[in-house]
Scaffold this motif. Structure first.
Motif, mmCIF file in Angstrom:
data_model
loop_
_atom_site.group_PDB
_atom_site.id
_atom_site.type_symbol
_atom_site.label_atom_id
_atom_site.label_comp_id
_atom_site.label_asym_id
_atom_site.label_seq_id
_atom_site.Cartn_x
_atom_site.Cartn_y
_atom_site.Cartn_z
ATOM 1 N N VAL A 12 29.128 37.770 46.049
ATOM 2 C CA VAL A 12 30.472 38.072 45.564
ATOM 3 C C VAL A 12 30.544 39.554 45.199
ATOM 4 C CG1 VAL A 12 32.074 37.686 43.646
ATOM 5 C CG2 VAL A 12 30.932 35.735 44.733
ATOM 6 N N GLN A 13 31.611 40.206 45.622
ATOM 7 C CA GLN A 13 31.763 41.623 45.289
ATOM 8 C C GLN A 13 32.648 41.851 44.073
ATOM 9 O OE1 GLN A 13 32.667 44.161 48.748
ATOM 10 N NE2 GLN A 13 32.015 42.454 50.030
ATOM 11 N N HIS A 14 33.647 40.944 43.898
ATOM 12 C CA HIS A 14 34.588 41.092 42.789
ATOM 13 C C HIS A 14 34.818 39.729 42.162
ATOM 14 C CE1 HIS A 14 35.742 45.119 44.235
ATOM 15 N NE2 HIS A 14 35.678 44.584 45.450
ATOM 16 N N TRP A 15 34.939 39.692 40.854
ATOM 17 C CA TRP A 15 35.388 38.470 40.204
ATOM 18 C C TRP A 15 36.907 38.389 40.347
ATOM 19 C CZ3 TRP A 15 31.046 36.226 40.007
ATOM 20 C CH2 TRP A 15 29.894 36.872 39.561
ATOM 21 N N ILE A 16 37.449 37.239 40.052
ATOM 22 C CA ILE A 16 38.898 37.056 40.066
ATOM 23 C C ILE A 16 39.578 38.172 39.248
ATOM 24 C CG2 ILE A 16 40.656 35.583 38.970
ATOM 25 C CD1 ILE A 16 39.138 33.169 40.107
ATOM 26 N N ASP A 17 40.645 38.716 39.770
ATOM 27 C CA ASP A 17 41.421 39.772 39.093
ATOM 28 C C ASP A 17 40.582 41.004 38.762
ATOM 29 O OD1 ASP A 17 43.700 38.171 39.142
ATOM 30 O OD2 ASP A 17 43.291 37.318 37.162
ATOM 31 N N ASP A 18 39.469 41.157 39.459
ATOM 32 C CA ASP A 18 38.554 42.271 39.152
ATOM 33 C C ASP A 18 38.155 42.315 37.681
ATOM 34 O OD1 ASP A 18 38.555 43.152 41.822
ATOM 35 O OD2 ASP A 18 40.398 44.287 41.497
ATOM 36 N N LEU A 19 38.057 41.140 37.092
ATOM 37 C CA LEU A 19 37.702 41.071 35.671
ATOM 38 C C LEU A 19 36.312 41.651 35.438
ATOM 39 C CD1 LEU A 19 38.874 37.423 34.819
ATOM 40 C CD2 LEU A 19 39.899 39.557 33.995
ATOM 41 N N VAL A 78 49.699 30.647 73.510
ATOM 42 C CA VAL A 78 48.568 31.412 72.993
ATOM 43 C C VAL A 78 47.764 30.461 72.129
ATOM 44 C CG1 VAL A 78 47.796 33.318 71.529
ATOM 45 C CG2 VAL A 78 49.848 33.594 72.955
ATOM 46 N N GLU A 79 46.484 30.385 72.365
ATOM 47 C CA GLU A 79 45.624 29.632 71.456
ATOM 48 C C GLU A 79 44.784 30.624 70.669
ATOM 49 O OE1 GLU A 79 44.253 26.150 74.226
ATOM 50 O OE2 GLU A 79 43.936 25.535 72.150
ATOM 51 N N LEU A 80 44.700 30.379 69.368
ATOM 52 C CA LEU A 80 43.988 31.330 68.525
ATOM 53 C C LEU A 80 43.458 30.630 67.282
ATOM 54 C CD1 LEU A 80 45.912 32.120 65.845
ATOM 55 C CD2 LEU A 80 47.261 33.169 67.653
ATOM 56 N N GLU A 81 42.526 31.301 66.646
ATOM 57 C CA GLU A 81 42.039 30.861 65.348
ATOM 58 C C GLU A 81 42.377 31.910 64.300
ATOM 59 O OE1 GLU A 81 38.217 28.058 66.416
ATOM 60 O OE2 GLU A 81 37.850 30.035 65.589
ATOM 61 N N LEU A 82 42.933 31.467 63.179
ATOM 62 C CA LEU A 82 43.061 32.324 62.005
ATOM 63 C C LEU A 82 41.865 32.025 61.110
ATOM 64 C CD1 LEU A 82 46.828 32.121 60.934
ATOM 65 C CD2 LEU A 82 45.704 33.773 62.428
ATOM 66 N N VAL A 83 41.132 33.067 60.761
ATOM 67 C CA VAL A 83 39.915 32.871 59.982
ATOM 68 C C VAL A 83 39.999 33.682 58.701
ATOM 69 C CG1 VAL A 83 37.402 33.015 59.966
ATOM 70 C CG2 VAL A 83 38.604 32.621 62.127
ATOM 71 N N ALA A 84 39.956 32.978 57.569
ATOM 72 C CA ALA A 84 39.862 33.652 56.275
ATOM 73 C C ALA A 84 38.416 33.549 55.822
ATOM 74 C CB ALA A 84 40.778 32.993 55.256
ATOM 75 N N SER A 85 37.832 34.666 55.442
ATOM 76 C CA SER A 85 36.429 34.633 55.015
ATOM 77 C C SER A 85 36.194 35.624 53.891
ATOM 78 C CB SER A 85 35.502 34.981 56.187
ATOM 79 O OG SER A 85 35.665 36.329 56.558
ATOM 80 N N GLY A 86 35.260 35.272 53.021
ATOM 81 C CA GLY A 86 34.879 36.175 51.952
ATOM 82 C C GLY A 86 34.350 37.485 52.501
ATOM 83 N N GLU A 87 33.662 37.388 53.629
ATOM 84 C CA GLU A 87 33.051 38.559 54.241
ATOM 85 C C GLU A 87 34.104 39.599 54.624
ATOM 86 O OE1 GLU A 87 30.940 37.413 57.680
ATOM 87 O OE2 GLU A 87 29.866 39.323 57.855
ATOM 88 N N LYS A 88 35.171 39.158 55.313
ATOM 89 C CA LYS A 88 36.190 40.118 55.749
ATOM 90 C C LYS A 88 37.121 40.504 54.611
ATOM 91 C CE LYS A 88 35.231 40.048 60.232
ATOM 92 N NZ LYS A 88 34.722 41.149 61.008
ATOM 93 N N TRP A 89 37.351 39.565 53.715
ATOM 94 C CA TRP A 89 38.301 39.788 52.619
ATOM 95 C C TRP A 89 37.743 40.788 51.606
ATOM 96 C CZ3 TRP A 89 39.922 35.271 48.817
ATOM 97 C CH2 TRP A 89 41.036 35.677 48.069
ATOM 98 N N GLY A 90 36.415 40.688 51.386
ATOM 99 C CA GLY A 90 35.838 41.486 50.309
ATOM 100 C C GLY A 90 36.028 40.833 48.954
ATOM 101 N N ARG A 91 36.601 39.630 48.937
ATOM 102 C CA ARG A 91 36.726 38.830 47.722
ATOM 103 C C ARG A 91 36.201 37.438 48.050
ATOM 104 N NH1 ARG A 91 39.670 41.815 44.277
ATOM 105 N NH2 ARG A 91 39.379 40.143 42.765
ATOM 106 N N GLY A 92 35.935 36.639 47.016
ATOM 107 C CA GLY A 92 35.366 35.329 47.285
ATOM 108 C C GLY A 92 33.922 35.476 47.714
ATOM 109 N N PRO A 93 33.251 34.363 47.976
ATOM 110 C CA PRO A 93 31.812 34.407 48.283
ATOM 111 C C PRO A 93 31.562 34.679 49.758
ATOM 112 C CG PRO A 93 32.547 32.139 48.152
ATOM 113 C CD PRO A 93 33.771 32.990 47.914
ATOM 114 N N SER A 94 30.345 35.147 50.062
ATOM 115 C CA SER A 94 29.965 35.389 51.459
ATOM 116 C C SER A 94 29.200 34.199 52.025
ATOM 117 C CB SER A 94 29.120 36.651 51.563
ATOM 118 O OG SER A 94 27.926 36.495 50.850
ATOM 119 N N LYS A 95 29.011 33.165 51.198
ATOM 120 C CA LYS A 95 28.416 31.900 51.662
ATOM 121 C C LYS A 95 29.038 30.810 50.795
ATOM 122 C CE LYS A 95 24.705 32.675 48.361
ATOM 123 N NZ LYS A 95 23.286 32.894 48.107
ATOM 124 N N ASP A 96 28.925 29.562 51.199
ATOM 125 C CA ASP A 96 29.463 28.485 50.375
ATOM 126 C C ASP A 96 28.700 28.442 49.048
ATOM 127 O OD1 ASP A 96 31.008 27.983 52.556
ATOM 128 O OD2 ASP A 96 30.291 25.931 52.891
#
Lengths: 501, 501
Positions: B320-327, A234-252
């Motif tokens: 960004v939707q949330h800061w670290i630890d939802d601070l 199986v070939e696949l990509e695991l993708v972590a993104s701010g968009e799907k996570w809802g945390r972190g930024p949605s752009k660099d």
């Protein structure tokens, strides 16, 4: 249709057909083989040219490059070699090719070709990857260096040269042939089932005694291995993104903000970390499908093979000093044969150029391949991976499967395999039987329901560097242990006559 | 020397100098400022052209692009603006520039410029990054889009425009100036100490009351922040390789071999995993230097700032939707100010192109940046990281430091800072004081021994997108809360007169 004008070869035996063998008694007399061998030698330069021209026209599915031309080219190669009909078959992905050669023989043999090749980076090559130059390789002989040289255009060209030579010698092929060629092998054959289950193709394949792919089976020490299948993949990509996570930024964003903003790149690292043991070698995915234990006969094959194969040479070729867990040679090969893998093919996140760049990436990707052994199923492996990630709180990480299929197995008793062993022995080679190729090919589409055919690879010859730079295929051997192009071609002639028995 | 012919501007006030201010009493009368403001307006088009031309000639240290031309260009810009001498100073890396402007004034002020810019990928930009086009940005005004527009050529050009305007208005600068410009800021200023400790440069800087870098301090809501320093930074690559490890392959091999060969890519993942907490936010490196606790005055600054700054706008700008630890906003800013970071800038290993490629990579790289707060030292952070990896059995993983330096701090009581506050208040702006910029600049080379000068950034104006695509600098403001190019230029005029007091 750039293939047609490449030489006068296609015409060189036109009208010269004679009925050399009655059906059902297609045994090649030595005289027949001598005539064919002579034709192989005469056709050598034309065959080299045919391979060079084919390499110059790559089809690369990952880059959407060379389609549909690559399929048309493949169909024309088949017609030139004597297939009476060859046509392009559409799929939802890249097209396949279906061709038949009716020799009026009793038996029909299936052929599986791939006409696509792997991506390449010309900067990594010592010889331009599409120029297919003839290069002297010390201790080996004259090789063609080019993308696809060994994987799989070289062996496939040698097989087609066998048909050209049989015709040139005034003979007919001793078996009928059904060819299926796909153009997505290097992305995991996502549509091969559509090709093979096309009603016309499936009906033709049903008449075969099995399906094989031309290959170059000789390692540098002359050892030839008959594989009884291949692992699934199986070939696949695991993708972590701010968009799907809802945390972190949605752009660099600027990396200084890491002090207040979460990082999808760290999230990817943390998720990856849960997939394998600390040494990176044991799969730690919850409820992952389990491999079938090795059978005694498989263990015997491996014991026999490791006695005859050179560990030092294998280590030297791979640039490896230690096998996993410092296993001895035989146990390392048992591990190779019996264990599934979770491999990181690539890591891509944030800034990947020279030097640094102070960004907090909004997205990071791990490209994985999962190898599967019997009786693991590709769908089960993907489902377990997704469930594992969700259970560990990584449900936002995308699992984008780009291709894959189940493992494939064929019995050592199948006529297709028995004919391989007999051909090799006739050529003075005592082959090793090997439970399965640790790599993958979509043989499942032939060996599993509904067709349930035998399937394998066959061919003398040698090459190396598949998927890497400076891939090569041996043309004129200076090493008595391995055959060049003409020896490879003759091995196909011998195999076809053996299959006809 | 492509800078010289760009306009007739350099000549437009030649010979028009008059001695407007006596030394020690360099207060600008309203009439003086009116004349200078008029000159700023007249010079607007030439200044825009000067900025566009500079952006068209990038120097990018990570790509070894634009050297030594970038330094010569910088020196010529200084000469054109009235520095009597400007010369290129060699270092072991990219050259710096040292220039002096003797106005016969009592006080001397230091300037820190960077002439290099960050790498860029034109495919990510909506406007070509070196064309510096004037683009209408809805709700903001007319901006210049280009690499280096705000970081740092725009603000630096506005400062130089202030000198041009003072001369054009027939005045002399109210302070003498000492300029040091480096060409390696974007790779972590590895040789700035060589530049600043050049005996001639150091002697000149010793005569200054402090050093500042032109900047665009206005955020979209018009808030202006006076930073009392910056975090330190270390940029480095962690490299896992079969070669150094003695396990795994020494070149990329076929991924099927993962079943018997160790993976440097997995090793990198496992090593990375040990560096931070499960959420990726707390540093887990053993014996890592600790941050100094926040002081009451720092907490007060942050409380005041977060009252006045818009959290919603910050989140929207960063995606960004949330800061670290939802601070909450204030605590998120306390974290930003007080905490060091370990950030993944980039992940690069194996196959990074489109689709997949079944290789087992022999090498994988994580590009990290570490931000440091007082009283952490860059050397201590690197030493702790190396010791941590060695202690965890990852001693083979290379730690390749490409640049970095200690944090920098300046007292709010320093005349350099007090003059900033006074200038801003005169311009009707009530600035926020801020413990430190969460980003980094090599102010340590000024604030630490032996010079121990005050250092900071100053300038009205607005821009965004540093290090990313579509970086811009505001030229003509359509937003009453932020100044365009001419307003930024005038803020430098006002600041120089304030510093002269």
């Amino acid at each position: 249709m750039r293939v047609i004008q490449r030489s006068a070869l296609a015409a060189f035996a036109a009208g010269a057909m004679v009925l050399a063998f009655g059906t059902g008694q297609a045994h090649a007399a030595d005289a027949d083989l001598d005539a064919i061998r002579s034709a192989v030698t005469k056709g050598h330069d034309a065959t080299v040219k045919r391979l060079q021209d084919w390499i110059a026209h790559p089809a690369i599915a990952a880059e959407d490059r060379g389609y549909p031309d690559g399929a048309e080219y493949m169909a024309q190669l088949a017609r030139d070699a004597g297939f009476q009909q060859a046509k392009v078959i559409r799929t939802d992905g890249k097209p396949g090719v279906f061709a038949t050669l009716d020799a009026g023989a009793e038996k029909t043999v299936g052929l599986y070709f791939m006409y696509d090749v792997k991506q390449f980076d010309p900067g990594e090559w010592s010889s331009p990857p599409l120029e297919a130059r003839l290069v002297d390789k010390p201790g080996l002989g004259k090789v063609i260096v080019g993308r696809g040289a060994v994987n799989q255009k070289g062996p496939e060209t040698a097989f087609l040269a066998a048909l050209h030579a049989i015709r040139a010698a005034g003979r007919k092929p001793p078996v009928n042939l059904v060819l299926v060629a796909e153009g997505e092998e290097e992305i995991g054959s996502p549509h091969i089932a559509q090709l093979v289950r096309n009603p016309e193709v499936e009906a033709a394949l049903r008449r075969t005694i099995g399906v094989f792919m031309p290959a170059s089976m000789q390692s540098l020490d002359g050892v030839v291995t008959v594989n009884l299948g291949s692992k699934g993949v199986v070939e696949l990509e695991l993708v972590a993104s701010g968009e799907k996570w809802g945390r972190g930024p949605s752009k660099d964003i600027h990396s200084s903000l890491k002090a207040m903003v979460d990082s999808p790149a760290w999230r990817l690292v943390k998720a990856l970390d849960t997939l394998v043991s600390d040494d990176g070698n044991a799969i730690a995915i919850d409820d992952y499908p389990k491999p079938r234990p090795m059978s005694d006969s498989e263990k015997q094959m491996i014991a026999e093979a490791t006695r005859r194969r050179s560990e030092a040479q294998a280590k030297q070729q791979l640039g490896v000093q230690h096998w996993i867990d410092d296993l001895p040679w035989q146990q390392a090969n048992e591990r190779l044969e019996s264990q599934p893998t979770v491999n990181i093919e690539g890591l891509v996140g944030g800034y990947t150029g020279p030097g640094g760049k102070t960004v907090l990436p909004h997205r990071a990707v791990a490209k994985l391949d999962l190898r599967l052994v019997p009786d693991m199923k590709a769908a089960d492996a993907v489902a377990a991976l997704k469930a594992h990630l969700a259970r560990r709180g990584f449900g936002d990480i995308e699992v984008n499967v780009t291709g894959g299929y189940d493992p494939t197995s064929t019995s050592a008793d199948a006529p297709l395999i028995q004919a391989q062993v007999a051909t090799l022995k006739k050529l003075g080679i005592d082959p090793l039987l090997w439970p399965r190729n640790a790599g993958s090919y979509p043989g499942y589409v032939f060996t599993d329901a509904p067709l349930q055919l035998a399937a394998g690879h066959f061919g003398l010859g040698h090459g190396s560097g598949a998927h890497g730079p400076d891939e090569y295929y041996l043309i004129e051997s200076g090493n008595p242990k391995v055959q060049g192009l003409d020896g490879a071609t003759m091995s196909f002639v011998e195999y076809l006559y053996q299959l006809a028995k």
